[in-house]
Design a protein around this motif. Structure first.
Motif, PDB file in Angstrom:
ATOM      1  N   ASN A 842     -21.897  24.564  67.288  1.00  0.00           N
ATOM      2  CA  ASN A 842     -21.298  23.828  66.869  1.00  0.00           C
ATOM      3  C   ASN A 842     -19.294  24.049  67.104  1.00  0.00           C
ATOM      4  N   GLY A 843     -19.372  25.059  67.778  1.00  0.00           N
ATOM      5  CA  GLY A 843     -18.266  25.309  69.064  1.00  0.00           C
ATOM      6  C   GLY A 843     -17.201  26.700  67.466  1.00  0.00           C
ATOM      7  N   THR A 844     -17.839  26.635  65.838  1.00  0.00           N
ATOM      8  CA  THR A 844     -17.688  28.275  65.522  1.00  0.00           C
ATOM      9  C   THR A 844     -17.535  29.263  65.805  1.00  0.00           C
ATOM     10  N   LYS A 876     -12.425  28.159  63.704  1.00  0.00           N
ATOM     11  CA  LYS A 876     -12.760  26.665  63.897  1.00  0.00           C
ATOM     12  C   LYS A 876     -11.523  25.956  64.742  1.00  0.00           C
ATOM     13  N   ASN A 877     -11.596  25.020  66.009  1.00  0.00           N
ATOM     14  CA  ASN A 877     -10.379  24.491  66.238  1.00  0.00           C
ATOM     15  C   ASN A 877      -9.115  25.672  66.538  1.00  0.00           C
ATOM     16  N   HIS A 878      -9.623  26.532  67.232  1.00  0.00           N
ATOM     17  CA  HIS A 878      -8.603  28.016  67.082  1.00  0.00           C
ATOM     18  C   HIS A 878      -8.034  28.150  65.788  1.00  0.00           C
TER      19      HIS A 878
END
Ligand SMILES: [Zn+2]
Ligand SMILES: [Zn+2]
Length: 1006
Positions: A842-844, A876-878
């Motif tokens: 999920n990108g985490t 998350k998201n930088h």
């Protein structure tokens, strides 16, 4: 002269009256008048109590129907032979055991005690459950009658030998005329004696004893004197013969009984005799008050005395004195000289029951004191030396480790029921004993599954076999410890139904109501890790409901029914053990498949060092333990099992797991196994049964043999190669493995109820270099229901001189599809600092930092810096969205700047040296100690065998020092009695350094 006579008579009368008042008590000590009255009142008021009364009356019915003379005549004497095995012969050169004389081994499936005689319909006969043949063939009943002596006892020398023939073949010329004939000493066939009558007599005694119990219970419940009358006849007759009962006479013939090979015992072998006497003492105590005003009873006994030339009988005083002497005093004397023994707790319980039934000074106090004397029952030594602070014993498997508490508890309760005795009280003097009631429940991860540690359960078995809510409710009754009530309520399916009903109490449902109230108020069991530093179990938990996950690491005993498995772990996810222990071995005996494989180190998720299994020791030591919401960590030191190594420790993290049921919410495990020293390290790991597929390895099939070599076939007993290697077969090897690869185990359909649609996996991300990597199969015990055929093992091998290994891996349990996209090591692999970057689907991104020498600052190219031992950042998201810092002062990344106080360190100045109170340590520390450490573990440095790590329950400032309370108990780990002097060893000593783990988390919801 004339006046002297009457005066003398008066004096004698007075004396005898005084004597009578002392000697002949009306009630027993355990079943006092008040307790009996409560019971009978409760039977009128409560349905559940009335049901017990109905059952007792029904059981006693057939015994009440027997005439006094018939009951009396049932009791045999010493010279009726007895044994617990028809064919066993200690002295035989052939097999020790033989099967049925007709059908041979076909009787084996019926267990160790296959014959169940029907005493009423088929007296003196045994029927083979497999083939139906009946032995002995002679009419032993008639022969028995012919052999009775003037005291009414069987005397083999007197028997009418003309009765010793096969009644179906009465013609002396018939070749079967003597076949199957037993005169009491067995029918000899092919040189082996088949002891039908011996076996029958063993069970016959038990049958008589069951009648006594039934009659005593019926009297207790009803107060109907007819039951006490019949029970008294049995007791009086047993008291006639009991002093001369001696198992040794039959042990000397090579016969078998529960005597622990000592040859000692009375009616039964020395171990089971503890139970025989317990039954007698208990029954006697119950019926005593029913033997008053029963002229018919004493007329009958007087008649027997006259007819059979026995000791004088005919009054209640004589009856009581006879049973006191013939059973209680005789039995206690036999315990004192070890003719009655048994496991710890059993023989002490026997003496206590006799002491209460006798209820006469000075005997009662003397016998109860004996229980606690170093050269007697030695309970204090037992409590200290062989129990731990969790209430488990020195056994290395959950089932075995909880047995002893079950034996001691009734004894402790018995003393409590007898307030006249105050010298000792187990609950008061050993407050840690209360933990026996919840120990099994506390072992169960998520409240659902006790890890199959040591000789326990079977491969991957899920359950709570030793959790007994009724036992726990009793514990609450004795201690009123609310934690026990709550545990009982939860273990009973969140209900108090049927728990804690005390039929002897004036208010028999009071305990039940308290449990109900405490349990309901406490609510559901919280998810969260815990540590049992006495038993040696560290558990991390995360998530809720069906997606809850638990990691259990065993660092306790590797002795006594244990496996050589210190630091082994199992992972419980999706309701299943995914890295399962093999569980109970094929047989609890020394054969290679057990000693070299099931119980040995290599079959576990462990590092095998120098090709040698671990040593048998008490346990390992805690270095760190911390459970936060969604992040947990522990570090355990297992060097005790491998003396001489510089390091043998395991640090594990359980990361994530919010429990909302989506794959993103899953938790995963980080495993860092450090081994310093030695020349050969094999990291062994296995998942659930099923296909294991690897990614990144180039595995070449070894054509034949086993992990021990091509020339060594599967299952060969170790000789010139390491234990267990020959039990790993279907070997595939990569001789030049990469430092990073993956292996995925798909749990097979049928494994402990798993279906194909469950699609449960565990994936291992291996992150450390090795010289060779093998994949091989190994089999769990094949004679346990539900055990899989085989398991797939991964074996990472390193060799060299003075090795320094850090086996690092990430374990990802998942359903349907993986949730981890990639795992990378960001450290340079050269020193002890380990940094992992785990990117999820999920990108985490998770960063996990482990820095054992916490004084050094860790700096990563991406800008993360940490001063401390353990750091965790979720991105998350930088943007950093979560962070945890354990035993450190700062953790920084971009705008995140997490600060903490660092590990608390100090020194033990003084310690509690007793037992029986709240244990405390007076400490000196650089940082001030306040309420924030309550609930944390204080971890004390020790050279002792036991883990000196305790939960902080309270703190109190004392000048510049702090008093830290760690719960009721003791730091004494060993008591040795040398003459009158006592030598005590402690878990640790004054002057020892200690650590308390601290943390900070952001956001602060932890
Ligand atoms: Zn048979
Ligand atoms: Zn094991």
């Amino acid at each position: 002269m004339v006046k002297k006579g009457p005066l003398l008579v008066i004096a004698v009368l007075l004396l005898s009256q005084t004597f009578t008042a002392h000697a002949t008590r009306i009630f027993g000590g355990q079943y006092s008048e008040a307790r009996i009255n409560n019971l009978r009142n409760n039977c009128r008021k409560y349905d559940w109590a009335r049901q017990q009364l109905t059952d007792a009356v029904e059981k006693a019915g057939p015994w009440l129907a027997k005439t006094d003379a018939a009951l009396w005549a049932m009791v045999p004497g010493q010279d009726l032979p007895r044994t617990i095995d028809v064919g066993y012969d200690k002295f035989a050169s052939g097999p020790k055991f033989t099967g049925c004389i007709v059908c041979g081994d076909k009787i084996l499936p019926y267990g160790n005690y296959p014959y169940n005689p029907d005493f009423e319909k088929k007296p003196w006969k045994l029927t083979c459950p497999a083939c139906g043949s009946v032995f002995p063939t002679n009419d032993f009943g008639k022969y028995y009658q012919s052999a009775l002596d003037e005291h009414g006892l069987f005397d083999p020398a007197r028997g009418d030998t003309s009765l010793l023939f096969n009644t179906d073949h009465s013609d002396p010329k018939d070749p079967l005329h003597k076949f199957g004939v037993d005169n009491g000493f067995g029918y000899v066939h092919n040189g082996r004696a088949y002891k039908y009558i011996g076996y029958y007599s063993w069970k016959y005694w038990r049958y008589i004893n069951s009648g006594l119990t039934a009659l005593a219970d019926a009297f207790l419940f009803t107060g109907d004197q007819r039951y006490a009358h019949k029970a008294a006849i049995l007791l009086d007759r047993i008291a006639d013969v009991y002093p001369s009962m001696d198992w040794q006479a039959y042990a000397r013939r090579g016969w078998y009984h529960s005597d622990g090979s000592t040859g000692k015992g009375k009616i039964e072998g020395s171990i089971w005799e503890t139970g025989v006497v317990q039954g007698y003492a208990d029954a006697y105590d119950k019926i005593l008050s029913g033997t008053q005003n029963d002229p018919a009873l004493y007329t009958f006994l007087k008649h027997q005395y006259e007819q059979y030339r026995l000791k004088p009988k005919g009054t209640r005083d004589l009856f009581v004195a006879h049973v006191d002497e013939g059973i209680l005093k005789t039995a206690v004397e036999a315990v004192f000289n070890q003719r009655i023994r048994g496991n710890q707790g059993m023989y002490q319980h026997t003496v206590a029951l006799c002491a209460l039934a006798l209820d006469t000074e000075p005997f009662t106090t003397k016998w109860l004191d004996w229980l606690f004397a170093p050269d007697g029952g030695a309970i204090p030594e037992l409590m200290i030396n062989r129990f731990d602070r969790d209430g488990s014993s020195d056994e290395g498997a959950p089932g075995y480790a909880t047995i002893w508490g079950g034996h001691i508890s009734p004894l402790a309760a018995l003393l409590l029921s007898y307030p006249a005795y105050t010298n000792h009280n187990i609950f008061r003097d050993f407050p840690q004993f209360r933990n026996v009631y919840t120990v099994a429940y506390r072992m169960a991860v998520l409240g659902k599954a006790i890890p199959n540690i040591g000789d326990a359960g079977s491969t991957g078995l899920v359950g709570t076999p030793n959790v007994n809510p009724q036992f726990m409710a009793e514990g609450y009754q004795y201690t009123r410890d609310p934690e026990i009530a709550v545990a009982a309520y939860r273990a009973n399916g969140y209900s108090a139904k049927g728990l804690g009903l005390d039929i002897f109490s004036e208010n028999p449902e009071a305990i039940n109501k308290e449990i109900q109230k405490l349990g309901a108020a406490a609510g559901p069991r919280p998810t969260g890790g815990y540590q049992m530093s006495g038993f040696g179990l560290a558990v991390l938990e995360s998530g809720k409901g069906s997606s809850a996950i638990a990691l259990a690491n065993n660092y306790g005993r590797t002795i006594h029914h244990a496996h050589a498995d210190m630091l082994n772990f199992d992972l419980f996810a999706f309701g299943h053990w995914l890295t399962p222990d093999l569980g109970y071995p094929e047989f609890a005996t020394n054969i290679p498949s057990v000693t070299e494989w099931t119980r040995s180190t290599i079959s576990h998720n462990l590092v095998l060092v120098n090709e040698q299994p671990q040593k048998g020791v008490w346990g390992g030591h805690t270095r760190l333990f911390k459970q936060l919401n969604g992040f947990g960590a522990f570090e355990l030191d297992g060097r005790a099992a491998y003396p001489g190594l510089k390091a043998y420790s395991r640090t594990m993290f359980l990361v994530g797991g919010s429990g909302n049921g989506t794959i993103d919410s899953n938790a995963y495990v980080v495993d860092i196994f450090r081994v310093k020293g030695g020349h050969d390290h094999v990291f062994s790991f296995h998942g659930p049964p099923g296909t294991a597929s690897s990614d990144g390895l180039e595995l070449l099939r070894q054509e034949k043999g086993s992990y021990a070599g091509e020339a060594i076939s599967r299952g060969t007993k170790a000789a010139g190669f390491p234990y267990g290697y020959s039990f790993l077969y279907n070997v595939k090897k990569d001789l030049n493995p990469p430092a990073r690869f993956m292996v995925d185990w798909a749990a097979e359909e049928g494994y402990r109820g798993i279906t194909g649609s469950n699609n449960i996996h565990i994936r291992m991300h291996a992150l450390s270099p090795s010289d060779d990597v093998a994949v091989a199969d190994g089999d769990p015990p094949q004679n346990k229901p539900g055990n899989p055929k085989k398991l797939s093992y991964l074996l990472m091998h390193r060799k060299g001189t003075d090795l320094n290994s850090n086996f690092v891996s990430v374990l990802e349990p998942y359903r349907n599809q993986p949730f981890i996209k990639s795992v990378e090591r960001l450290d340079n692999s050269n020193d002890e600092t380990i940094v992992l970057r785990v990117e999820k689907v999920n990108g985490t991104i998770d960063y996990i930092l482990y820095n054992p020498s916490s004084k050094n600052e860790v700096t990563l190219p991406n800008g993360i810096t940490m001063k401390g031992s353990i750091g965790y950042i979720e991105e998350k998201n930088h943007k950093a969205t979560r962070a945890v810092l354990i035993n450190g002062t700062s953790l920084r990344y971009k705008t995140l700047n997490l600060r903490s106080a660092g590990v608390i360190e100090g020194r033990v100045v003084k310690m509690y040296r007793g037992s029986g109170a709240e244990a405390w340590i007076l400490v000196d520390s650089k940082a001030p100690l306040d309420q924030s450490i309550v609930g944390e573990q204080i971890i004390i440095e020790t050279k002792g065998a036991r883990d000196a790590s305790y939960p902080v329950r309270a703190v109190k400032k004392e000048g510049t020092l702090t008093r830290v309370y760690v719960g009721p108990g003791t730091f004494v780990s060993n008591v040795k009695n040398k003459g009158s002097a006592q030598q005590l060893s402690y878990d640790f000593e004054e002057g020892a350094s200690f650590q308390i783990t601290t943390h900070n988390a952001w956001p602060a919801r932890n």
